[in-house]
Design an enzyme around this catalytic site. Structure first.
Site, PDB file in Angstrom:
ATOM      1  N   TYR A 263      -3.684  16.136  -0.929  1.00 10.74           N
ATOM      2  CA  TYR A 263      -3.027  15.097  -0.127  1.00 10.74           C
ATOM      3  C   TYR A 263      -2.796  15.570   1.303  1.00 10.74           C
ATOM      4  O   TYR A 263      -1.685  15.890   1.691  1.00 10.74           O
ATOM      5  CB  TYR A 263      -1.694  14.740  -0.804  1.00 10.74           C
ATOM      6  CG  TYR A 263      -0.944  13.549  -0.245  1.00 10.74           C
ATOM      7  CD1 TYR A 263      -1.558  12.310  -0.093  1.00 10.74           C
ATOM      8  CD2 TYR A 263       0.405  13.669   0.087  1.00 10.74           C
ATOM      9  CE1 TYR A 263      -0.838  11.219   0.396  1.00 10.74           C
ATOM     10  CE2 TYR A 263       1.128  12.578   0.571  1.00 10.74           C
ATOM     11  CZ  TYR A 263       0.500  11.363   0.724  1.00 10.74           C
ATOM     12  OH  TYR A 263       1.209  10.275   1.202  1.00 10.74           O
TER      13      TYR A 263
ATOM     14  N   ARG B 168      -3.491  10.540   7.338  1.00 11.75           N
ATOM     15  CA  ARG B 168      -2.996  10.202   6.002  1.00 11.75           C
ATOM     16  C   ARG B 168      -2.016   9.028   6.029  1.00 11.75           C
ATOM     17  O   ARG B 168      -1.206   8.893   6.929  1.00 11.75           O
ATOM     18  CB  ARG B 168      -2.294  11.436   5.417  1.00 11.75           C
ATOM     19  CG  ARG B 168      -1.894  11.306   3.973  1.00 11.75           C
ATOM     20  CD  ARG B 168      -1.226  12.579   3.496  1.00 11.75           C
ATOM     21  NE  ARG B 168       0.157  12.681   3.931  1.00 11.75           N
ATOM     22  CZ  ARG B 168       0.883  13.799   3.842  1.00 11.75           C
ATOM     23  NH1 ARG B 168       0.339  14.910   3.383  1.00 11.75           N
ATOM     24  NH2 ARG B 168       2.146  13.803   4.226  1.00 11.75           N
ATOM     25  N   ASP B 169      -2.113   8.202   4.984  1.00  9.81           N
ATOM     26  CA  ASP B 169      -1.210   7.052   4.828  1.00  9.81           C
ATOM     27  C   ASP B 169      -1.173   6.194   6.091  1.00  9.81           C
ATOM     28  O   ASP B 169      -0.109   5.953   6.686  1.00  9.81           O
ATOM     29  CB  ASP B 169       0.198   7.520   4.446  1.00  9.81           C
ATOM     30  CG  ASP B 169       0.439   7.401   2.945  1.00  9.81           C
ATOM     31  OD1 ASP B 169      -0.539   7.206   2.213  1.00  9.81           O
ATOM     32  OD2 ASP B 169       1.593   7.494   2.515  1.00  9.81           O
TER      33      ASP B 169
ATOM     34  N   SER C 113       5.186   8.645   5.194  1.00  8.64           N
ATOM     35  CA  SER C 113       4.477   9.775   4.598  1.00  8.64           C
ATOM     36  C   SER C 113       3.241  10.187   5.391  1.00  8.64           C
ATOM     37  O   SER C 113       2.311  10.758   4.845  1.00  8.64           O
ATOM     38  CB  SER C 113       4.087   9.435   3.153  1.00  8.64           C
ATOM     39  OG  SER C 113       3.561   8.121   3.067  1.00  8.64           O
TER      40      SER C 113
ATOM     41  N   ASP D  16      -3.444   6.680  -1.951  1.00  8.71           N
ATOM     42  CA  ASP D  16      -3.361   5.552  -0.999  1.00  8.71           C
ATOM     43  C   ASP D  16      -4.534   5.455  -0.021  1.00  8.71           C
ATOM     44  O   ASP D  16      -4.724   4.406   0.600  1.00  8.71           O
ATOM     45  CB  ASP D  16      -2.063   5.579  -0.175  1.00  8.71           C
ATOM     46  CG  ASP D  16      -0.817   5.359  -1.016  1.00  8.71           C
ATOM     47  OD1 ASP D  16      -0.966   4.994  -2.195  1.00  8.71           O
ATOM     48  OD2 ASP D  16       0.297   5.549  -0.501  1.00  8.71           O
TER      49      ASP D  16
ATOM     50  N   ASP E 100      10.858   8.769  -1.202  1.00 10.67           N
ATOM     51  CA  ASP E 100       9.671   8.090  -0.674  1.00 10.67           C
ATOM     52  C   ASP E 100       9.686   8.005   0.845  1.00 10.67           C
ATOM     53  O   ASP E 100       8.641   7.804   1.473  1.00 10.67           O
ATOM     54  CB  ASP E 100       9.587   6.658  -1.232  1.00 10.67           C
ATOM     55  CG  ASP E 100       9.351   6.634  -2.726  1.00 10.67           C
ATOM     56  OD1 ASP E 100       8.579   7.469  -3.218  1.00 10.67           O
ATOM     57  OD2 ASP E 100       9.950   5.782  -3.410  1.00 10.67           O
TER      58      ASP E 100
END
Length: 339
Positions: free
Chosen positions: A57, A62-63, A69, A110, A294
């Site tokens: 990850y 990312r995201d 995140s 994701d 989260d």
């Protein structure tokens, strides 16, 4: 924690394994070999295979559709080179060394689901697309040829890709990505990672309450995805469902709510082949550690995401990945089946 019943439940949690998130280069360096070495020692002392599950990850950008995140690597050529040389290559080196033990890799939660639904609406996802695709091709080529490693690509959850048009588009995207990693092989797909969608919810059906989603729970979602992915020519279609936080129906008023939902409860215990009628369901597993936030509810924080300020998001909440004791305790209380 002072409640003796919750302490007892937390002690029971220790008897089940959880995925290990390699969410930065530094954390990968700290946790990858340490856990592989520990698993090897257990395997040698017990004489039985010891499986280790890691979440890969750290993609550049990312995201891309969320703020809470976002990762350390940006969507640019330089950071893609770092992702390959400082992250993927190091993981490959360690996995190759520890070749006598089974390993599962959960790949980039994701990321590909964002390419299915958010390219048109989110500039950051358009900027990240080439790096997501290149990164996946590279890691599949590297990890997918290791015989002791099984990879699962993330497919979001029922209320992300469950609609017919999204599933149709997803089948094309994932088929292309898997082909790009040849000769590497992908075992299958993970769903509901870090989400709250119940495995089964007989109270829901295709209608206005679900925005006409024909797959309003994870069971129906995987049944549909299995058919669609097979029809798209994907040869290996197996699933691992994250049940770490979906045992109790949360308070969320819309199934798209994803941040620190109140009413959370631990779901089904980790188990291989849990449903006899679904031979393509490899496992229920706890991928997202219960108790890890989260995202922060601090509206002044750089990584604040509006979803973490919604009515059904528990507050005050720390940054994503940091410990959230109150959320953890609620998850213990609401565990289904009970701990």
């Amino acid at each position: 924690m002072s409640d003796s019943s919750l302490i007892a439940k937390a002690e029971k949690m220790k008897t089940y394994s959880n995925a290990i998130w390699l969410d930065t280069i530094k954390n990968m360096q700290s946790w990858l070999e340490t856990n592989l070495k520990g698993a090897l020692a257990q395997q040698q002392s017990s004489g039985k295979n010891v499986l280790t599950v890691f979440v890969v990850y750290d993609l550049p950008g990312r995201d891309c559709h969320a703020l809470a995140s976002n990762g350390e690597l940006l969507a640019n050529d330089g950071d893609l080179a770092r992702y390959k040389s400082e992250y993927i290559d190091v993981i490959e080196e360690k996995l190759t060394y520890y070749k006598s033990q089974p390993v599962v890799l959960i790949i980039e939660p994701d990321s590909l689901a964002n390419l299915v639904t958010n390219l048109d609406s989110t500039p950051a996802c358009r900027d990240s697309e080439k790096y997501y695709l290149d990164g996946h091709a590279y890691l599949i080529q590297k990890f997918g040829v290791l015989p002791h490693v099984a990879m699962y690509l993330d497919i979001g959850h029922a209320f992300w890709l469950g609609w017919d048009d999204n599933r149709e588009k997803a089948a094309k995207v994932y088929s292309k990505v898997i082909s790009s990693g040849s000769p590497g092989k992908v075992r299958g797909f993970t769903d509901n990672v870090a989400n709250y969608t119940p495995w089964e919810d007989p109270t829901l059906s295709r209608g206005p309450d679900t925005e006409w989603n024909p797959c309003p729970d994870e069971k129906r979602y995987l049944e549909a995805m299995h058919k669609d992915f097979k029809a798209a020519g994907i040869s290996s279609v197996y699933f691992v469902c994250d049940t770490s936080r979906n045992g109790h129906k949360t308070d969320r008023k819309h199934p798209g709510e994803w941040c620190n939902q109140t009413g959370v409860g631990i779901g089904a215990r980790p188990q291989a082949s849990p449903i006899s009628s679904m031979e393509y369901l490899d496992a229920f597993y706890w991928i997202k550690p219960l108790g890890e936030s989260d995202g922060t509810s601090d509206t002044t924080a750089v990584r604040y995401d509006g979803y973490c300020g919604h009515e059904t998001a528990m507050k005050p909440a720390p940054e994503a990945g940091q410990w959230f004791q109150k959320h953890f305790e609620q998850g213990l209380k609401n565990a289904n089946p009970p701990l």
